[in-house]
Every structure is written in structure tokens, then in C-alpha cells.
Design an enzyme around this catalytic site. Structure first.
Site, PDB file in Angstrom:
ATOM      1  N   ASP A   1      11.139   3.943  -8.766  1.00 56.66           N
ATOM      2  CA  ASP A   1      11.175   3.279  -7.447  1.00 56.66           C
ATOM      3  C   ASP A   1      11.492   4.332  -6.280  1.00 56.66           C
ATOM      4  OD1 ASP A   1      10.684   1.175  -5.503  1.00 56.66           O
ATOM      5  OD2 ASP A   1      11.817  -0.404  -6.616  1.00 56.66           O
TER       6      ASP A   1
ATOM      7  N   ASP B   1       4.927  -5.152  -3.031  1.00 58.89           N
ATOM      8  CA  ASP B   1       6.034  -5.839  -3.474  1.00 58.89           C
ATOM      9  C   ASP B   1       5.790  -7.438  -3.457  1.00 58.89           C
ATOM     10  OD1 ASP B   1       7.869  -4.082  -4.344  1.00 58.89           O
ATOM     11  OD2 ASP B   1       9.011  -3.891  -2.633  1.00 58.89           O
TER      12      ASP B   1
END
Length: 706
Positions: free
Chosen positions: A441, A500
Site C-alpha cells: 500500500d 478502495d
């Protein structure tokens, strides 16, 4: 020398007879086999007139346009020598090197003798063109490089430009405008491409869409700051260009210094946007080493967030295995002190309180249930509240100045100590535990001038080092979702997290447009809970199934909270994904419908079969929506179309279904299915229907839903 590169219906013709920088005579539709005499006649005939009130010779658009050639648009190279204020200019051709049947290197020297420039160009079997510049400082003093870009001409026919913007959880929003006189320039200063990444700059014929029109497109394979632009000058030329966006002083070259631009990846299509995908997808696939099929993933984030209770995770492992999941990924919250998003980034050790025996018990449970194990990390970041930041404040990019973002700062991977620490910590984790997959990430912008180039190249080195040390490791690029999706990072990872948001309605458009460049097997998409975590919208299970199916599919839902009926339907959907996976991840992606259509149709077409989705985004504009047109089929082959039943039946409002659906199937030639289509069921908004299409007479038993 006159150069003609051609492949897959595309031609690139260069006039490299010198002494000036080479000229692109043609880039677009294949011109066929041309002999030397034909090429010379074409290049000579392409020399334009001399208009009034202009330079007193024909202006030809070169691969290195600049003012010394009479070009008053954006130049390809800018920079200066502080010692004397000199500017680069007046490049002349030194020589041409053919590096293969469709590859060429063009060597140039700057008039002052201090700079050498090589332009590398190659045309792939699929008709994808790659180009980059390599600058060498061979003189005295220091040269400050401001910009160095790849530019390619587009014809007057290209009157519209399309690129992308977006924001967190709403990436890849297309924006279209006329290509008028001047520069349409998109710049990103995030230290990553960003949620508003222009992504793929397209210039095309008026009204070009997914299935029609000529389109010229360019993408920069780079994961840092960038500039893409389209330009049309009153001088009579149009172009698209791309290059790294450099901050002042970010790249300086002393004697012997070099700088190489990222690859610019370009493609031309006369079959609309889908024609670009039909070139780009097989080209990307051809560059990859053979890997196992993309596994069905369960990621724990929206199932448990930071609440890592061992018993609850064991139950989730069991539920995942019962559903047929192949990879279990433990997301954020596993490492020392990480109870929320305000602390502990950088302390890459299993939390001793929650994991007194490390991650071994959980991994053993995962393996016992027949799955491999993945782990979330965010190695490029550091929390101010962390042991790492307290021990090494000098490794924090910019120190404690400027705002935090998600309560974190950036770890300066250009610092040798910080780089070595991250490499050692990740290597130690991968050695101590049998980790098959890292979800990597990157949750904030750098917000630091003159840091992007150094940080991006360090990240590339770090990923390459890990891949070399652990060659079976798979990595996913995630950056607050879809803020780092580009062909530079794709050379080093196996999957990207597309966004997301798991809201299927938002995902339909995000996946549709992200998939113009990337094949579906690289696009991570998960089946979420009924009510989406980010938007709060509640969606039907059928729409969620249909959306997550077309990609690198996974689950991000606490299956232990699902009903037995839902879990059975999830297991059936997982089995369907596995059966369709060779087609979904190896076929040709097709799309129909305008940008703002109420109903989207998309599918994947293989040699003998295809699968399509009809998705109702909103209410139709008329009582009877337009027919479902099955694009991409062989026009001369007969196909049988059947509904694909998976999950609950989609909700419809109709007194009677179309006749062919009541019959259960219809067989017609591919040309008819593509041009005329079939009447659509009257889906209510936010519903989806799936269809299989098989060559008539082929055994389709294995294609039917479980």
C-alpha cells in the site's frame, strides 16, 4: 535513412536522412510494403508549403521539436547550464542503429557538443509503439534538466481529446473536450500518479467511442510525477506528448551524467477505444513470465479492519475455505502497536500482544484449509508515533514539516539507511513466514518538491530486489486504492488494487475505464458486503457478483456474518469464476454503449465462447432500452446465447420477458448478434444480467452456472 516499422495494421514512417532530428512522416494505419523509392517519394511529398509570416522554409514536425526548428509550441527538451546560461538546442542527427526488424535507435548531438541524445523506438507484434529518450552529458560544467519528453504527431482528424481525472474511491473519470489551438496539459505532483492521474491521453476523430473512430493514445510508464499533454498549433500540427515532471534542480547532470526518460507507450486504433485495448492487452500479456492463474482472494480489511481477534480470524479462514477461496490476505493491523491508522507504520514486527506466537498459527490454519497466505504492508511510509520514527527521525522525508496525511509521513527511501532497513525487514518477514503475496500500500502524497524522482526510482529498486530474492512472491500495487496504476509499476507487480471502493455501481465505471489499458486479470476487484463501506449504498448480490467477476476477483466481506444461503451462493460464484477464469483472463475485452449510457454492455470474447454483462446503472431513457449487441464475435460463425444464472435473479419490471429469454436460448450468426442484437430484459436500476455465448454445436455443459 528512411525507416518503416509496421506490425498488426500499424505503420510508423520516419525520415531520418538528417542532418536535423528525424521527422515522423506517418503514424497510424498500415501503409503496406513500401520500397525505398516509395518511402523517399512519400517523405519528399510530405514536405509542406511555406505559409506567409512564418519561417522561410517548410516547418516539419520532428521527434525533438524546438524553437531552433521554428517550432513555437512546447519543446521536447528544456534545461540550462548555470555557468553560462546556455540552453540546449540545434540537435543534429549522428546516426541510426537498427536494433531489430521493428526497433530503431536515433543518435543525436547538441550543437554545443555537450549533450548526446538517443531516441529508442520499437513497434511490437501487436502494433504498440514504445519510445524513450536517453540524455548524456559529455561536455564540461553542470546541466540542469527541466524537461525531456516523448512527442508524437497526430493528424488533423484528431479533433477531440479524452483523458481522466478522479478522486479517492472514484478514480478514472473520463473527461472529453475539443482539441482546439493551444495545449491541453495534465500534470500530477503527488509523488505517485494520483487519483486524478490522466492515465491514458487519447486524441481521436470526432465522437470516437468504444467501437468506432480513429484514436491515437499515449501512456507514461512511470509511477511518479508526470506530464501528459495534447497540443494543436496554428502552425498546422497536432501532437500528444508525455514525460516525467521534474522539479527545479531535481535532475542535474555533471560530466558523464545520464538521464533516461520513462517509456512512453503509444497505440493507434481505427476501431475505437476497444481497438486500443485489443493492442495493449495482448502486448502487456506477452511481456509477462508465465504465472499461475489469478487466485480467488479473501482480504480481511472490510471483514475486521484493525480488530485482529485470533478466534474470529480462524472462523473467517474456515468460511473462506468453504467458499472455495484460494488466497487469504491479512490486511492492516497485524504489526506491533497497530490498533488504528495513527501509529506504528514502520514497525514491521508481528504484534506480540495479539500474536504471541507470531503469525505462524494463523498461517498454519490457512494452509490446513488449502489456501496460501498474503500480508498487507505499507513500506514507503512511517507513522510519527512509531519506534522507527523515534529512532531515526532523519529518515523521515522533510522531517516533521508540512501536514501529515492519514496521520503518517513518507519514509525517505533515497536514504541508504532507510532503504536498507525496509529491505531487511521485508526480507525477514518473507523468510520467517511462508508469505505468497504482499499487498503493498501507499496511502499519501509525498507533498515534497524535488523528491518524486528519487523516491520512485528507490521504490523500483526495492521491488526489484525483493522479486530477485523471492522469485515466487506475488505483489499487489495499492495506493489508497487506485492512485498508482501505471505500466512502470506493473513491470514489478502482479496485480493492482483498482479502487478502495467495493460499491459495485461505482466499480462498473472504474473498472470499465481502468481496463482500457490493463487486462482484467491485473484489476483487483472484490465482492463486498451488501452495504458498501465507503458509499453506504446497498446493492443486490447479483450486481456485486457480476461486477467482481470481471477481473482478478476476490472477497472483502465478513462471510461469518453472511446467511447460509448467501454463503452457498458465494461458493457457487467462486466456482463459476474458476471455470471462467481462462476466458476472463485470456480473451478480448469488448464494450458497447456511450460514455453516459443508462445501460452498459461489456464482455470477454475467446476463440469459441464469450461471457457478457448487461448492467443497468440508472433508469432507461425509454420503455424499451436498446438491444444487447454482442460485440467482438466472429461475424461468420453461428453462436448460441443463453442467460447465465448466478446468484439471485436480477430484478425486472416487465409483464413478459423478451421471447428469446422465455425460450431459454437463441442461435444466430455473430454478425447478427453484433449488428442487430437481442432485446434486453427490463432491468431496474442497479441490476445486472449475465449471458454466455458459445459457438453453435459446442458442448456447453461446462459453461453453465453451478
Amino acid at each position: 535513412m528512411l525507416i518503416h516499422l509496421r506490425a498488426a495494421g500499424t505503420s510508423l514512417v520516419l525520415d531520418a536522412r538528417g542532418p536535423r532530428p528525424p521527422v515522423v512522416v506517418h503514424w497510424g494505419r498500415c501503409l503496406g510494403a513500401l520500397g525505398d523509392d516509395d518511402l523517399a517519394a512519400l517523405a519528399d511529398a510530405a514536405v509542406p508549403a511555406v505559409p506567409p509570416s512564418s519561417i522561410d522554409e517548410p516547418l516539419r514536425f520532428s521527434l525533438l521539436p524546438g524553437p531552433e526548428q521554428g517550432w513555437s509550441g512546447r519543446p521536447a527538451i528544456t534545461g540550462w547550464w548555470p555557468a553560462d546560461g546556455g540552453r540546449p538546442g540545434g540537435f543534429h542527427l549522428l546516426g541510426v542503429v537498427r536494433d531489430g526488424p521493428r526497433a530503431v535507435r536515433l543518435d543525436l548531438a547538441e550543437a554545443g557538443g555537450r549533450l548526446l541524445l538517443s531516441t529508442e523506438m520499437e513497434l511490437s507484434d501487436q502494433g504498440v509503439l514504445r519510445a524513450r529518450q536517453h540524455l548524456s552529458h559529455v561536455g564540461a560544467g553542470t546541466f540542469h534538466l527541466d524537461s525531456l519528453s516523448v512527442v508524437l504527431p497526430v493528424p488533423d482528424l484528431a479533433k477531440e481529446v479524452l483523458d481522466f481525472s478522479g478522486l479517492w474511491a472514484y478514480e478514472r473519470r473520463p473527461q472529453r473536450a475539443p482539441l482546439r489551438h493551444g495545449v491541453w496539459s495534465r500534470e500530477t505532483r503527488h509523488g505517485r500518479p494520483g487519483h486524478d492521474d490522466p492515465y491514458l491521453m487519447m486524441a481521436g476523430s470526432p465522437g470516437f467511442d468504444f467501437r468506432a473512430g480513429q484514436v491515437w493514445a499515449m501512456h507514461l510508464a512511470w509511477s511518479g510525477d508526470k506530464r501528459l499533454w495534447a497540443e494543436r498549433q496554428p502552425l498546422g500540427y497536432g501532437l500528444i506528448g508525455a514525460g516525467e515532471l521534474l522539479a527545479p534542480g531535481e535532475v542535474t547532470l555533471g560530466p558523464g551524467g545520464t538521464y533516461r526518460t520513462p517509456w512512453a507507450v503509444a497505440a493507434w486504433s481505427d476501431a475505437g477505444i476497444d481497438g486500443l485495448s485489443a493492442r495493449l492487452h495482448p502486448w502487456i500479456r506477452s511481456r509477462r513470465a508465465a504465472r499461475p492463474p489469478r487466485p480467488m482472494v479473501l482480504n480481511t480489511w472490510e471483514a475486521c479492519y484493525f480488530d485482529h481477534d485470533a478466534d474470529a480470524l480462524d472462523r473467517l479462514v474456515d468460511a473462506a475455505a468453504e467458499a472455495g477461496v484460494e488466497r487469504f490476505v491479512l490486511d492492516d493491523g497485524w504489526f506491533a502497536g497497530r490498533t488504528d491508522d495513527r501509529r506504528a507504520l514502520g514497525d514491521w514486527y508481528a504484534d506480540p500482544g495479539r500474536w504471541p506466537d507470531g503469525l505462524h498459527p494463523l498461517i498454519a490454519r490457512v494452509h490446513e484449509r488449502g489456501m496460501d497466505f498474503g500480508l498487507w504492508v505499507e513500506p514507503e511510509m512511517v507513522s510519527p508515533d512509531s519506534a522507527l520514527a523515534r529512532a531515526h527521525p532523519e529518515w523521515v522525508l522533510g522531517g516533521d514539516t508540512g501536514p501529515t496525511w492519514r496521520h503518517q509521513r513518507v519514509l525517505d527511501l533515497g536514504d541508504p539507511g532507510a532503504y536498507a532497513y525496509v529491505l531487511e525487514r521485508l526480507g525477514a518477514l518473507l523468510t520467517a513466514y511462508p508469505i505468497a503475496f504482499l499487498k503493498w500500500d501507499h496511502n499519501r502524497d509525498l507533498l515534497r518538491e524535488a523528491a518524486s524522482h528519487r523516491q520512485t526510482t528507490a521504490v523500483y529498486r526495492l521491488l526489484a530486489a525483493l522479486r530477485a530474492a523471492f522469485p515466487r512472491l506475488e505483489i499487489e500495487s495499492c495506493a489508497s486504492g487506485g492512485a498508482r496504476i501505471d505500466l512502470g509499476i506493473l513491470d514489478l507487480v502482479d496485480r493492482v488494487w483498482t479502487s478502495d471502493t467495493n460499491d459495485p455501481l461505482e466499480r462498473q465505471r472504474i473498472q470499465r475505464w481502468t481496463g482500457v489499458l490493463l487486462p482484467p486479470e491485473f484489476l483487483g476487484g472484490h465482492l463486498g458486503a451488501a452495504t458498501a463501506h465507503i458509499t453506504g449504498r446497498t446493492s443486490s448480490l447479483g450486481l456485486r457478483f457480476a461486477t467482481a467477476l470481471f477481473g482478478s476477483a476476490g472477497i472483502e466481506w465478513d462471510l461469518t456474518a453472511a446467511t447460509p444461503g448467501e454463503r452457498a451462493e458465494v461458493a457457487a460464484w467462486v466456482a463459476l469464476y474458476k471455470r471462467l477464469r481462462p476466458l476472463l483472463h485470456g480473451g478480448t475485452v469488448v464494450r458497447s454503449g456511450a460514455d453516459d449510457a443508462a445501460h452498459l454492455v461489456h464482455g470477454v470474447v475467446g476463440a469459441d465462447s464469450a461471457v457478457y454483462a448487461l448492467v443497468a446503472l440508472r433508469a432507461a431513457d425509454s420503455a424499451l432500452p436498446e438491444p444487447i449487441r454482442f460485440a467482438g464475435l466472429d461475424p461468420d460463425v453461428r453462436y448460441t446465447v443463453r442467460p447465465l444464472r448466478i446468484g439471485p435473479e436480477p430484478r425486472v419490471v416487465q409483464d413478459a420477458a423478451p421471447a428469446w429469454l422465455r425460450a431459454g436460448a437463441v442461435t444466430l450468426p455473430g454478425r447478427v448478434l453484433a449488428e442487430v442484437g437481442l432485446p434486453a430484459p427490463l432491468l431496474t436500476p442497479e441490476q445486472a444480467a449475465l449471458f454466455t455465448v458459445d459457438r453453435a454445436g459446442r458442448d456447453t455443459e461446462s459453461r453453465r452456472s453451478p
